[in-house]
Design a protein around this motif. Structure first.
Motif, PDB file in Angstrom:
ATOM      1  N   ARG A   1     -32.776 -21.101  74.792  1.00 16.04           N
ATOM      2  CA  ARG A   1     -33.715 -20.142  75.376  1.00 16.04           C
ATOM      3  C   ARG A   1     -34.161 -20.589  76.762  1.00 16.04           C
ATOM      4  O   ARG A   1     -34.022 -19.860  77.737  1.00 16.04           O
TER       5      ARG A   1
ATOM      6  N   GLY B   1     -31.143 -19.952  79.262  1.00 22.06           N
ATOM      7  CA  GLY B   1     -31.427 -18.552  79.575  1.00 22.06           C
ATOM      8  C   GLY B   1     -30.774 -17.561  78.630  1.00 22.06           C
ATOM      9  O   GLY B   1     -30.454 -16.445  79.021  1.00 22.06           O
ATOM     10  N   PHE B   2     -30.574 -17.935  77.364  1.00 24.38           N
ATOM     11  CA  PHE B   2     -30.016 -17.003  76.390  1.00 24.38           C
ATOM     12  C   PHE B   2     -31.120 -16.136  75.814  1.00 24.38           C
ATOM     13  O   PHE B   2     -32.256 -16.564  75.681  1.00 24.38           O
ATOM     14  N   GLY B   3     -30.770 -14.903  75.424  1.00 23.37           N
ATOM     15  CA  GLY B   3     -31.723 -14.017  74.773  1.00 23.37           C
ATOM     16  C   GLY B   3     -31.777 -14.308  73.277  1.00 23.37           C
ATOM     17  O   GLY B   3     -30.888 -14.960  72.733  1.00 23.37           O
TER      18      GLY B   3
END
Lengths: 113, 417
Positions: free
Chosen positions: B142, B146-148
């Motif tokens: 996260r 920067g992953f959703g």
């Protein structure tokens, strides 16, 4: 050729919950769509985004924050395109990526008279 | 007119992963600025920034320098936040000033150096030993990658709620344990780095061995793990032999990424792979980092695993190759036992010294509940005692959970018959 205003409406939801990657994909779709209109030489004005905050002024000095208290759909931005007819303009609007996420496009001829 | 249109079109392609890349930079810097206990403020401001970018760029097209545009907006939003929240301002602003008394005004430093430093310090904070391992991986994905939430849930083959719970627990730990976003002291660095490497290793394995059908996503996880490991190598105080060993291992493994998955996302076994698809550049990088790893006297489990992976990049199947692999597994098992290592050692033994010896050793392992164990026995008994081979493969089939594993085992049974 006449000018037509595209008003992009969207619901407030479905925003910051997207991941950066998803937001980038959506952005690219929009850019591609608008660039496609420009490539046909039918883009008069790219237009602009409208900020979320706003006020509505009514008679008798009534000013409310809005317009989202009254309608769920918010105008997110506008663009001006060139087309022969309202029908052709509406045809162009069919490609708008906002339609895929529950939004809509209002197409109005800009009357110069 | 046409040139105008052409120019206009030219700059309209977003750099791949630009949002994700810049999101993690902004989150790391703002996270450092607001402190680990307020990591959510940093995330919210970063998300808001990208929402504004998305809405604005969608219609107006890209600004000349998208990254600079994003940094300006993020800075302004952060300062707005401080101004708006007077309470917060008093409490936190003092802390921020205490932390860097030389700063007259609060400044958000989005220089390249501070971005890298913040990401490294954040890596240590996220991989703090008090946070459970799976929560560390989710939080790394996260904040640092920067992953959703959806993307993380897909990678773990689980749902959003589970991931949200993990993230919540991790963030709560950041608060209650008062974990600071900073470099650990010299006395601590080896121990803390150990925890960081474990997380990066797990993150890589999550991508490499995941049962998820989303190949791009799996590859992204591996690349992210490598990127974060490389951050440690670029930093002087963390550029240590065992970090190089880990990166070397990752390079060797990922060199086979193209070759080990078919068009349907199914695994292709090592011996069935098209070796022309092995990525020679990554193999070369792996060799480079392996050399770096042997600059010291220390031998970690990453050194041994990298060594094993190195021998797997050599295509010709010689006895020498398998003897070397066997020795490395022997050493690895002495440092740290794992079922997979024990099974792989036995496979190497069969390749080096023959099936008869390997069967005797394999029967001693007694990992009766593992489908991998029975698959190995099936493999070893094939052409030696096909009845036993089939019965072992059948047990393996009953124990295997993923469809990919079941498919591979069923194929083996068919081949014997």
């Amino acid at each position: 050729m006449k000018d037509f205003l595209f008003l992009f409406r969207n619901t407030e939801a479905g925003s910051t919950h997207s991941s950066p990657e998803e937001m980038q994909a959506i952005t690219q779709k929009w850019i591609d769509w608008i660039s496609g209109i420009a490539a046909q030489n039918k883009l008069t004005d790219r237009g602009n985004r409208l900020a979320h905050e706003g006020k509505v002024v009514r008679p008798n000095n009534i000013i409310t924050d809005g317009p989202y208290t009254e309608i769920k759909e918010l105008i997110g931005g506008y663009t001006i395109v060139k087309a022969e007819s309202l029908e052709e303009a509406a045809e162009i609007a069919k490609g708008c990526p906002g339609l895929l996420s529950g939004g809509n496009v209002e197409v109005r001829e800009i009357s110069v008279l | 007119m046409f040139t105008e249109v052409f120019l206009f079109m030219e700059q309209q392609e977003l750099i791949p992963h630009l949002f994700r890349t810049e999101y993690r930079k902004i989150t790391a810097v703002l996270g450092k600025f607001f402190g680990a206990e307020n990591i959510e403020i940093a995330e919210d401001i970063a998300s808001d920034t990208f929402l504004l970018a998305s809405e604005t760029w969608s219609i107006k097209g890209l600004p000349p320098n998208p990254a600079a545009w994003l940094y300006t907006v993020a800075k302004n939003k952060a300062l707005d936040y401080l101004r708006r929240d007077a309470n917060f301002n008093q409490k936190i602003a003092e802390q921020i000033k205490l932390a860097s008394p030389e700063a007259e005004e609060m400044e958000i430093d989005l220089s390249e150096k501070n971005i890298v430093d913040s990401q490294l310090q954040m890596l240590f904070a996220v991989c703090h030993p008090s946070i459970p391992a799976e929560a560390q991986i989710a939080l790394s994905l996260r904040i640092l990658c920067g992953f959703g939430i959806n993307e993380i849930a897909d990678a773990f083959l689980t749902n959003k709620e589970t991931i949200n719970k993990r993230l919540f627990r991790a963030k709560e730990k950041l608060r209650t344990e008062k974990i600071k976003i900073e470099f650990p002291g010299l006395a601590e660095i080896n121990k803390r780095l150990d925890a960081v490497l474990t997380t990066l290793y797990l993150l890589f394995n999550e991508g490499y061995y995941s049962a998820s059908q989303d190949v791009t996503l799996r590859q992204d996880l591996c690349l992210e793990a490598m990127r974060l490991t490389y951050l440690l190598i670029e930093n002087k105080s963390t550029n240590l032999p065992f970090v190089n060993a880990l990166l070397s291992l990752m390079c060797f493994h990922s060199s086979r990424f193209e070759a080990r998955i078919d068009n349907n996302g199914e695994t292709i076994l090592y011996q069935d792979q098209d070796t022309s698809l092995w990525n020679q550049e990554l193999i070369g990088k792996g060799e480079y980092f392996l050399n770096q790893a042997f600059e010291g006297n220390e031998v970690s489990k990453y050194h041994l695993e990298a060594g094993i992976a190195y021998w797997h990049t050599i295509q010709t199947d010689t006895k020498e190759k398998w003897k070397n692999i066997l020795q490395l597994y022997n050493q690895l098992l002495q440092i740290e036992y794992s079922q997979v290592a024990a099974l792989n050692r036995t496979y190497a033994l069969s390749k080096a010294n023959g099936k008869a010896e390997a069967i005797i050793e394999a029967e001693k392992l007694k990992l009766d509940n593992s489908h991998l164990y029975h698959s190995l026995l099936g493999e070893l008994y094939t052409d030696v005692d096909n009845t036993k081979a089939i019965s072992n493969f059948k047990t393996a089939l009953a124990l295997a959970r993923s469809t990919a594993d079941k498919g591979l085992i069923a194929k083996k049974i068919k081949e014997i018959r």
